[in-house]
Design a protein around this motif. Structure first.
Motif, PDB file in Angstrom:
ATOM      1  N   ILE A  23       0.830  -1.205   0.000  1.00 50.71           N
ATOM      2  CA  ILE A  23       0.000   0.000   0.000  1.00 50.71           C
ATOM      3  C   ILE A  23       0.863   1.253   0.000  1.00 50.71           C
ATOM      4  N   ALA A  24       1.994   1.217   0.685  1.00 55.14           N
ATOM      5  CA  ALA A  24       2.849   2.403   0.769  1.00 55.14           C
ATOM      6  C   ALA A  24       3.376   2.802  -0.602  1.00 55.14           C
ATOM      7  N   ASN A  25       3.810   1.845  -1.388  1.00 57.07           N
ATOM      8  CA  ASN A  25       4.340   2.153  -2.712  1.00 57.07           C
ATOM      9  C   ASN A  25       3.235   2.664  -3.631  1.00 57.07           C
ATOM     10  N   ALA A  26       2.043   2.097  -3.533  1.00 59.57           N
ATOM     11  CA  ALA A  26       0.919   2.560  -4.350  1.00 59.57           C
ATOM     12  C   ALA A  26       0.514   3.985  -3.977  1.00 59.57           C
ATOM     13  N   VAL A  27       0.462   4.288  -2.695  1.00 55.03           N
ATOM     14  CA  VAL A  27       0.117   5.644  -2.248  1.00 55.03           C
ATOM     15  C   VAL A  27       1.213   6.622  -2.660  1.00 55.03           C
ATOM     16  N   ARG A  28       2.464   6.211  -2.508  1.00 50.25           N
ATOM     17  CA  ARG A  28       3.580   7.074  -2.910  1.00 50.25           C
ATOM     18  C   ARG A  28       3.505   7.390  -4.398  1.00 50.25           C
ATOM     19  N   PHE A  29       3.240   6.380  -5.214  1.00 50.97           N
ATOM     20  CA  PHE A  29       3.125   6.580  -6.659  1.00 50.97           C
ATOM     21  C   PHE A  29       2.014   7.578  -6.976  1.00 50.97           C
ATOM     22  N   THR A  30       0.859   7.383  -6.353  1.00 49.01           N
ATOM     23  CA  THR A  30      -0.283   8.269  -6.602  1.00 49.01           C
ATOM     24  C   THR A  30       0.017   9.690  -6.149  1.00 49.01           C
ATOM     25  N   ASP A  34       0.591  13.872  -8.329  1.00 52.96           N
ATOM     26  CA  ASP A  34      -0.134  15.104  -8.017  1.00 52.96           C
ATOM     27  C   ASP A  34       0.809  16.304  -8.122  1.00 52.96           C
ATOM     28  N   PRO A  35       0.456  17.303  -8.937  1.00 50.30           N
ATOM     29  CA  PRO A  35       1.334  18.473  -9.084  1.00 50.30           C
ATOM     30  C   PRO A  35       1.468  19.306  -7.811  1.00 50.30           C
ATOM     31  N   ARG A  36       0.593  19.105  -6.844  1.00 51.69           N
ATOM     32  CA  ARG A  36       0.695  19.840  -5.570  1.00 51.69           C
ATOM     33  C   ARG A  36       1.776  19.276  -4.659  1.00 51.69           C
ATOM     34  N   VAL A  37       2.281  18.084  -4.977  1.00 49.67           N
ATOM     35  CA  VAL A  37       3.263  17.413  -4.117  1.00 49.67           C
ATOM     36  C   VAL A  37       4.678  17.767  -4.568  1.00 49.67           C
ATOM     37  N   THR A  38       5.479  18.274  -3.632  1.00 48.57           N
ATOM     38  CA  THR A  38       6.885  18.576  -3.927  1.00 48.57           C
ATOM     39  C   THR A  38       7.799  17.433  -3.490  1.00 48.57           C
ATOM     40  N   ARG A  55       5.819  10.323   4.208  1.00 45.36           N
ATOM     41  CA  ARG A  55       6.145  11.741   4.343  1.00 45.36           C
ATOM     42  C   ARG A  55       5.628  12.483   3.114  1.00 45.36           C
ATOM     43  N   VAL A  56       4.878  13.569   3.335  1.00 44.88           N
ATOM     44  CA  VAL A  56       4.300  14.349   2.250  1.00 44.88           C
ATOM     45  C   VAL A  56       4.630  15.822   2.457  1.00 44.88           C
ATOM     46  N   GLN A  57       5.157  16.458   1.412  1.00 44.68           N
ATOM     47  CA  GLN A  57       5.356  17.906   1.408  1.00 44.68           C
ATOM     48  C   GLN A  57       4.678  18.447   0.160  1.00 44.68           C
ATOM     49  N   THR A  58       3.931  19.535   0.332  1.00 49.02           N
ATOM     50  CA  THR A  58       3.164  20.083  -0.776  1.00 49.02           C
ATOM     51  C   THR A  58       3.600  21.509  -1.089  1.00 49.02           C
ATOM     52  N   LYS A  68      -5.524  12.514   1.307  1.00 45.04           N
ATOM     53  CA  LYS A  68      -6.892  12.021   1.144  1.00 45.04           C
ATOM     54  C   LYS A  68      -7.265  11.938  -0.335  1.00 45.04           C
ATOM     55  N   ASP A  69      -6.930  12.966  -1.091  1.00 40.81           N
ATOM     56  CA  ASP A  69      -7.208  12.958  -2.534  1.00 40.81           C
ATOM     57  C   ASP A  69      -6.460  11.824  -3.234  1.00 40.81           C
ATOM     58  N   ALA A  70      -5.211  11.609  -2.837  1.00 42.69           N
ATOM     59  CA  ALA A  70      -4.409  10.542  -3.442  1.00 42.69           C
ATOM     60  C   ALA A  70      -5.022   9.174  -3.148  1.00 42.69           C
ATOM     61  N   CYS A  71      -5.494   8.978  -1.932  1.00 44.47           N
ATOM     62  CA  CYS A  71      -6.127   7.700  -1.582  1.00 44.47           C
ATOM     63  C   CYS A  71      -7.416   7.495  -2.377  1.00 44.47           C
ATOM     64  N   GLN A  72      -8.178   8.558  -2.573  1.00 46.51           N
ATOM     65  CA  GLN A  72      -9.400   8.450  -3.375  1.00 46.51           C
ATOM     66  C   GLN A  72      -9.059   8.144  -4.830  1.00 46.51           C
ATOM     67  N   ASN A  73      -8.010   8.778  -5.365  1.00 49.06           N
ATOM     68  CA  ASN A  73      -7.573   8.489  -6.734  1.00 49.06           C
ATOM     69  C   ASN A  73      -7.112   7.043  -6.860  1.00 49.06           C
ATOM     70  N   LEU A  74      -6.399   6.557  -5.850  1.00 44.29           N
ATOM     71  CA  LEU A  74      -5.936   5.172  -5.863  1.00 44.29           C
ATOM     72  C   LEU A  74      -7.118   4.206  -5.850  1.00 44.29           C
ATOM     73  N   MET A  75      -8.149   4.518  -5.077  1.00 49.41           N
ATOM     74  CA  MET A  75      -9.343   3.663  -5.068  1.00 49.41           C
ATOM     75  C   MET A  75     -10.013   3.662  -6.439  1.00 49.41           C
ATOM     76  N   LEU A  76     -10.060   4.807  -7.101  1.00 42.54           N
ATOM     77  CA  LEU A  76     -10.643   4.874  -8.448  1.00 42.54           C
ATOM     78  C   LEU A  76      -9.825   4.054  -9.442  1.00 42.54           C
ATOM     79  N   MET A  77      -8.501   4.135  -9.332  1.00 38.01           N
ATOM     80  CA  MET A  77      -7.643   3.338 -10.212  1.00 38.01           C
ATOM     81  C   MET A  77      -7.876   1.850  -9.991  1.00 38.01           C
ATOM     82  N   CYS A  78      -7.962   1.436  -8.731  1.00 30.54           N
ATOM     83  CA  CYS A  78      -8.202   0.021  -8.417  1.00 30.54           C
ATOM     84  C   CYS A  78      -9.560  -0.424  -8.939  1.00 30.54           C
ATOM     85  N   ARG A  79     -10.558   0.428  -8.804  1.00 35.63           N
ATOM     86  CA  ARG A  79     -11.892   0.102  -9.307  1.00 35.63           C
ATOM     87  C   ARG A  79     -11.867  -0.052 -10.820  1.00 35.63           C
ATOM     88  N   HIS A  80     -11.137   0.822 -11.511  1.00 35.10           N
ATOM     89  CA  HIS A  80     -11.025   0.742 -12.965  1.00 35.10           C
ATOM     90  C   HIS A  80     -10.330  -0.553 -13.395  1.00 35.10           C
TER      91      HIS A  80
END
Length: 97
Positions: A23-30, A34-38, A55-58, A68-80
């Motif tokens: 899960i960590a690698n999938a969340v990191r990838f997602t 995101d362009p908001r993530v530095t 660790r997240v820096q934006t 939260k947005d990344a986790c929702q995007n990951l759920m959408l990808m998994c659903r697809h």
């Protein structure tokens, strides 16, 4: 659990219990998409401990919201992926009839 500054919401470390590299690698990838993530990465404090620190820096947006947005995007990808797989299986079954 979230670790971070009370004054700067754009950087935080999130600790996920009972999780591993999967899960960590999938969340990191997602998050890195995101362009908001530095900066985003994860670590596992100890191999025998089922915990992951992400660790997240934006660019200024709250790190909690970006995660939260990344986790929702990951759920959408998994659903697809699941829907695409199920359709392919169904198509194969129909072709074999």
């Amino acid at each position: 659990m979230e670790h971070g500054s009370f004054t700067d919401n754009s950087a935080a470390t999130f600790s996920l219990t009972d999780e591993d590299h999967t899960i960590a690698n999938a969340v990191r990838f997602t998050l890195n998409q995101d362009p908001r993530v530095t900066f985003c990465d994860y670590s596992i404090p100890h191999p025998s401990e089922a915990r992951v620190n992400i660790r997240v820096q934006t660019t200024g947006d709250p790190a909690r919201e970006v995660l939260k947005d990344a986790c929702q995007n990951l759920m959408l990808m998994c659903r697809h992926v699941r829907c695409t797989f199920d359709k392919a299986v169904e198509d194969l079954k129909q072709a074999m009839l």
